[in-house]
Design a protein around this motif. Structure first.
Motif, PDB file in Angstrom:
ATOM      1  N   ASN A   1       0.901  -1.310  -0.039  1.00 45.59           N
ATOM      2  CA  ASN A   1       0.049   0.063   0.103  1.00 45.59           C
ATOM      3  C   ASN A   1       0.922   1.297  -0.113  1.00 45.59           C
ATOM      4  O   ASN A   1       0.534   2.305  -0.473  1.00 45.59           O
ATOM      5  CB  ASN A   1      -0.977   0.165   1.415  1.00 45.59           C
ATOM      6  N   THR A   2       2.032   1.446   0.606  1.00 51.23           N
ATOM      7  CA  THR A   2       2.896   2.405   0.484  1.00 51.23           C
ATOM      8  C   THR A   2       3.234   2.542  -0.903  1.00 51.23           C
ATOM      9  O   THR A   2       3.639   3.811  -1.170  1.00 51.23           O
ATOM     10  CB  THR A   2       4.205   2.042   1.670  1.00 51.23           C
TER      11      THR A   2
ATOM     12  N   GLN B   1       0.743   3.863  -2.844  1.00 54.19           N
ATOM     13  CA  GLN B   1       0.424   5.420  -2.741  1.00 54.19           C
ATOM     14  C   GLN B   1       1.361   6.288  -3.399  1.00 54.19           C
ATOM     15  O   GLN B   1       1.117   7.386  -3.860  1.00 54.19           O
ATOM     16  CB  GLN B   1       0.433   5.559  -1.045  1.00 54.19           C
TER      17      GLN B   1
ATOM     18  N   THR C   1       0.216   8.463  -6.151  1.00 51.32           N
ATOM     19  CA  THR C   1       0.436  10.183  -6.049  1.00 51.32           C
ATOM     20  C   THR C   1       1.298  10.754  -7.113  1.00 51.32           C
ATOM     21  O   THR C   1       0.905  11.711  -7.768  1.00 51.32           O
ATOM     22  CB  THR C   1       1.002  10.465  -4.881  1.00 51.32           C
TER      23      THR C   1
ATOM     24  N   TYR D   1      -5.510  -0.223  -3.840  1.00 46.93           N
ATOM     25  CA  TYR D   1      -5.109  -0.396  -2.470  1.00 46.93           C
ATOM     26  C   TYR D   1      -5.528  -1.813  -2.017  1.00 46.93           C
ATOM     27  O   TYR D   1      -6.421  -2.350  -2.351  1.00 46.93           O
ATOM     28  CB  TYR D   1      -5.456   0.812  -1.615  1.00 46.93           C
TER      29      TYR D   1
END
Length: 208
Positions: free
Chosen positions: A155-156, A159, A163, A184
């Motif tokens: 998930n990191t 992201q 982004t 996610y």
């Protein structure tokens, strides 16, 4: 005046191409990181699946007759395995975001079966004293921690990638080169609640 416009146009094209190339390289790098983290998730899901199968076999050998529970576990496990083993439909032999979402959904459906299996230990003395079942249970607890860690790392990475993908001017490169948004890994909150099992009801159903 025309020459000036031509120079400005050439400069704009150069900047656009350069920015687009840089955006491509950045997206490619971050997408590879997402793929690596996803591979870690799938590895832990497979490990968990193998452990579940072992625990079911131990329970059967111990004489536990909870056929409804075993049937639910087998069905959910099969759905997760099928989703994982589905032929990749993305480029370079990779799974698409849609295929990853299918695995996430199958995992959430499968999550509740873990609680059902562990709840058997509370109602069957054979399992409370079975060394192999208890060992597999400890391994499963450790695996759940590994799944959680792998899910968090994934998930990191997602992201970071999403982004960057949605930021200007990289978003232009993303649309130009077909970089899709990655899903996610959101666990189903309901899957964290272990269901209660009434062994007397199961025994009555089995003896009918």
């Amino acid at each position: 005046m025309n020459k000036r416009r031509m120079w400005l146009l050439a400069l704009a094209v150069f900047v656009s191409v350069t920015a687009s190339g840089c955006g491509y390289n950045t997206l490619q790098s971050k997408q590879q990181n997402v793929k690596a983290k996803w591979a870690g998730v799938e590895n832990q899901l497979q490990r968990r699946s193998d452990l579940i199968n072992n625990m079911v076999e131990v329970a059967k050998l111990a004489g536990v007759q909870e056929q409804e529970v075993f049937g639910t576990i087998a069905q959910s496990n099969a759905q997760l395995i099928n989703a994982q083993k589905a032929a990749p439909q993305g480029e370079n032999g990779d799974k698409t975001p849609e295929q990853k979402q299918a695995i996430i959904d199958a995992n959430n459906s499968f999550g509740g079966t873990i609680g059902r299996l562990l709840s058997l230990q509370q109602t069957w003395p054979q399992l409370r004293s079975n060394e192999n079942f208890l060992k597999a249970q400890d391994e499963l607890v450790g695996t759940e921690n590994r799944v959680a860690t792998a899910r968090g790392d994934y998930n990191t990475a997602v992201q970071d990638y999403n982004t960057t993908r949605g930021s200007f001017p990289t978003v232009i490169s993303a649309k130009l080169y077909g970089f899709k948004e990655e899903p996610y890994f959101k666990a189903d909150p309901a899957a964290q609640q272990a269901p209660k099992i009434n062994s007397d009801d199961y025994r009555r159903n089995t003896n009918k």
